[in-house]
Design a protein around this motif. Structure first.
Motif, PDB file in Angstrom:
ATOM      1  N   LYS A 104       0.700  -1.502  -0.542  1.00 52.15           N
ATOM      2  CA  LYS A 104      -0.438  -0.262  -0.089  1.00 52.15           C
ATOM      3  C   LYS A 104       1.294   0.836  -0.138  1.00 52.15           C
ATOM      4  O   LYS A 104       1.973   1.139   0.088  1.00 52.15           O
ATOM      5  CB  LYS A 104      -0.956  -0.315   1.561  1.00 52.15           C
ATOM      6  N   SER A 105       0.267   2.376  -0.204  1.00 50.86           N
ATOM      7  CA  SER A 105       1.226   3.768  -0.159  1.00 50.86           C
ATOM      8  C   SER A 105       0.091   5.001   0.418  1.00 50.86           C
ATOM      9  O   SER A 105      -1.087   5.000   0.253  1.00 50.86           O
ATOM     10  CB  SER A 105       1.740   4.350  -1.755  1.00 50.86           C
ATOM     11  N   ILE A 106       0.505   5.821   0.959  1.00 55.31           N
ATOM     12  CA  ILE A 106       0.463   6.958   1.895  1.00 55.31           C
ATOM     13  C   ILE A 106       0.172   8.185   0.392  1.00 55.31           C
ATOM     14  O   ILE A 106       0.773   7.421  -0.354  1.00 55.31           O
ATOM     15  CB  ILE A 106       1.152   7.137   2.501  1.00 55.31           C
ATOM     16  N   THR A 107      -0.660   8.848   0.375  1.00 55.72           N
ATOM     17  CA  THR A 107      -0.798   9.905  -0.315  1.00 55.72           C
ATOM     18  C   THR A 107       0.322  10.009  -0.551  1.00 55.72           C
ATOM     19  O   THR A 107       0.712  10.665   0.171  1.00 55.72           O
ATOM     20  CB  THR A 107      -1.959  10.562  -0.224  1.00 55.72           C
ATOM     21  N   PRO A 108       0.796  10.718  -2.085  1.00 53.90           N
ATOM     22  CA  PRO A 108       2.396  11.108  -2.215  1.00 53.90           C
ATOM     23  C   PRO A 108       2.171  12.273  -1.750  1.00 53.90           C
ATOM     24  O   PRO A 108       1.420  12.804  -2.090  1.00 53.90           O
ATOM     25  CB  PRO A 108       2.434  10.861  -3.509  1.00 53.90           C
ATOM     26  N   PRO A 109       3.167  13.252  -1.866  1.00 52.69           N
ATOM     27  CA  PRO A 109       3.202  14.355  -1.816  1.00 52.69           C
ATOM     28  C   PRO A 109       3.083  15.914  -2.673  1.00 52.69           C
ATOM     29  O   PRO A 109       2.365  16.927  -2.539  1.00 52.69           O
ATOM     30  CB  PRO A 109       4.379  15.258  -0.906  1.00 52.69           C
ATOM     31  N   PHE A 110       2.924  14.992  -4.044  1.00 42.45           N
ATOM     32  CA  PHE A 110       2.804  15.924  -4.663  1.00 42.45           C
ATOM     33  C   PHE A 110       2.436  14.605  -6.265  1.00 42.45           C
ATOM     34  O   PHE A 110       2.911  13.393  -6.164  1.00 42.45           O
ATOM     35  CB  PHE A 110       4.274  16.632  -5.659  1.00 42.45           C
ATOM     36  N   THR A 111       1.330  14.804  -7.600  1.00 43.50           N
ATOM     37  CA  THR A 111       1.150  13.927  -8.087  1.00 43.50           C
ATOM     38  C   THR A 111       2.484  13.741  -9.432  1.00 43.50           C
ATOM     39  O   THR A 111       3.403  14.369  -9.123  1.00 43.50           O
ATOM     40  CB  THR A 111       0.867  14.785  -9.147  1.00 43.50           C
TER      41      THR A 111
END
Length: 589
Positions: A104-111
């Protein structure tokens, strides 16, 4: 393997095949009964199609997915109804039958897309995420290809790649060293190499007559877009050669890289003396994609009671083709531009060559139209052109007009990054007087300094000037310039101990200092050193030119920022008192 194919290789001919892909979730589009996912890996993006109504287990998994989740998916390749011609895999999609969440991944800090919303510092802090972006990955793929083709070419030319030491001796000549304390040798230090210069010369003494290395180098100097504290060189050396042999060999390498990497045929590379480069372009790395040469007007404009010109050591102009229609507002803005501290001019004089053939200037009070025609004749202006003039001290004014030329080239669209103009600059001065360069040690101020490095050979016919007029000696040195960027430089080296000792003497070294710093090299010359010479290309700069970028940082996997810091790993950083004690280092405020 966890996958049968990559996300960039499937095409219409693969329809009906069962495949397994692995990658990161780029986008999720929920249409109710159907969910579409863009799955990305290093090789490309493939669209996944999930029929939620027909498979409740897929429905449950799809609801819990997020951007940058790592997936393994299995399904059948089918033809897309709505094709995407901008994507190599855009004719197909995968009808998914099974999904396995690998991580899984947390929401990245940029697209993580080409047009990202992350600023430079944020992306540098999370560089491992920035490297997932296609545009950044392609830069590193270009770098890889250039390194591979460089090795292929040099191998066919019988060059041998040899690794030289990274922990070496600090020397006072050149930019500041990065130093490394030695725990086992109290109060003694290694230095990180600014280049492998002396080692590659020793390899020539050793009989390795064609050496190269794609090598990391280190300089503790102020940073700009084209500089990093650690950088990479294509470092080369050859024995039993003259300058012409070096130029021919590495012109061939340059042509090879352009051909195989960019698909561009480069014509024979012209040559220009350092003196002509300074006279006609104002710097030693001229951008020759466009003309707009500098024209000295001292003999044309003086004696007309215009104090600015009469008192100036140099009055110099450029002719901007087609720019006579510049408005007064544009010209005022350009005047402010040249007065910036970075440029340093005190003002700007201009003359319009109007489309009707008349000439009007900003100093009509002092120069009538007949006199302006002499300006026009000197500059080669035609109706529709704009003549721009700067005046002042020789060195400062030449530098300012050079910057103005480049700025006008940019404003007039003459510096196309997809157009390449290569140039050899030759016959450099061997020495330059150092009044106090901030990138050099203070102890080097007020003495002669090697323009390239102290191992560069003088032109044989100029050697006698070492005792009488060192500033007039020409070096057996050469730079390769592409689009106004110095991509590489080198020289024929001194291979005679007596001449090398004389060179150190001119540079202000005592015999004892020269022996202490470079005795190992001069001693080696006594064992039959062959004539030799070489060149080093700035590999990062070369890559950025090929990639059409201004900054070399875009082509380095983990670069430093403008302060020389790696904000991702927080380096440089303090070390513990225990480590300092082991290294016998005291700290000073």
């Amino acid at each position: 393997m966890l996958r049968t194919n990559t996300c960039g290789e499937l095409r219409i001919e693969n329809v009906n095949q069962t495949v397994t892909l692995c990658g990161w979730v780029q986008k999720i589009k929920d249409l109710g009964s159907l969910t579409f996912i863009d799955l990305r890996d290093r090789y490309g993006i493939t669209q996944l199609k999930l029929n939620i109504d027909s498979d409740s287990s897929l429905n449950q998994i799809a609801k819990n997915l997020g951007r940058e989740f790592v997936l393994q998916v299995t399904g059948t390749v089918i033809e897309r109804e709505s094709k995407n011609k901008n994507n190599p895999t855009g004719e197909i999609e995968i009808l998914v039958t099974q999904i396995n969440i690998l991580n899984k991944s947390i929401t990245p800090p940029f697209t993580i897309e080409d047009e990202t919303d992350g600023g430079d510092e944020l992306r540098m802090k999370y560089r491992y995420l920035d490297l997932r972006r296609t545009i950044v990955r392609k830069n590193l793929e270009l770098r890889h290809r250039m390194a591979l083709e460089t090795r292929n070419f040099l191998d066919k030319q019988k060059f041998i790649e040899v690794e030289t030491p990274v922990l070496i001796k600090s020397t006072p000549e050149g930019a500041r060293d990065f130093v490394v304390p030695s725990r086992m040798n109290k109060n003694q230090f290694y230095a990180l190499p600014q280049s492998p210069q002396t080692f590659k010369q020793l390899l020539m003494v050793s009989g390795f007559d064609r050496y190269y290395q794609i090598v990391k180098c280190f300089r503790d100097e102020d940073l700009r877009a084209d500089r990093q504290p650690e950088f990479t060189q294509i470092d080369c050396e050859m024995s039993f050669v003259e300058q012409e042999d070096i130029l021919q060999t590495f012109e061939s390498l340059t042509k090879h890289l352009f051909k195989v990497v960019k698909g561009i045929d480069i014509p024979e590379i012209p040559r220009m003396s350092y003196a002509d480069a300074m006279k006609f372009y104002g710097n030693d790395k001229p951008d020759t994609r466009f003309e707009m040469k500098l024209v000295e007007l001292n003999n044309t404009v003086k004696g007309k009671n215009f104090k600015v010109f009469d008192d100036a050591a140099l009055v110099v102009a450029i002719c901007a083709k087609g720019a006579a229609e510049y408005t007064r507002k544009q010209l005022d803005e350009l005047t402010e531009w040249v007065k910036r501290p970075q440029i340093g001019a005190t003002g700007l004089v201009y003359a319009r060559h109007n489309t009707d053939g008349t000439l009007k200037s900003s100093v009509d009070k002092f120069y009538n139209e007949e006199e302006l025609k002499k300006w026009s004749e000197s500059c080669g202006s035609e109706p529709g052109d704009l003549i721009l003039v700067l005046a002042g001290g020789e060195e400062k004014t030449r530098k300012a007009i050079s910057e103005l030329r480049l700025e006008m080239g940019t404003r007039l669209g003459l510096r196309d990054k997809n157009k390449f103009s290569c140039l050899w600059v030759i016959d450099f001065p061997l020495l330059e007087w150092n009044e106090g360069d901030p990138n050099l040690l203070a102890s080097l101020a007020g003495r002669w300094h090697a323009k390239h490095h102290p191992f560069t050979s003088p032109k044989p016919e100029d050697i006698h000037l070492l005792d009488t007029d060192p500033g007039k000696i020409r070096a057996n040195a050469y730079d390769i310039v592409i689009n106004g960027v110095e991509v590489g430089g080198g020289s024929i080296r001194i291979h005679n101990k007596d001449l090398q000792a004389k060179m150190f003497e001119v540079l202000g070294f005592t015999k004892e200092e020269a022996q202490k710093q470079f005795g190992f090299l001069m001693n080696a010359f006594e064992f039959g050193a062959p004539p030799h010479g070489g060149i080093a290309f700035g590999f990062d700069r070369f890559c950025s030119l090929f990639g059409g970028a201004e900054s070399i940082r875009d082509f380095i996997a983990f670069p430093k920022n403008n302060s020389g810091k790696d904000v991702m790993i927080d380096s440089p950083s303090e070390i513990s008192d225990e480590q300092l004690k082991e290294l016998y280092i005291k700290t000073y405020e």
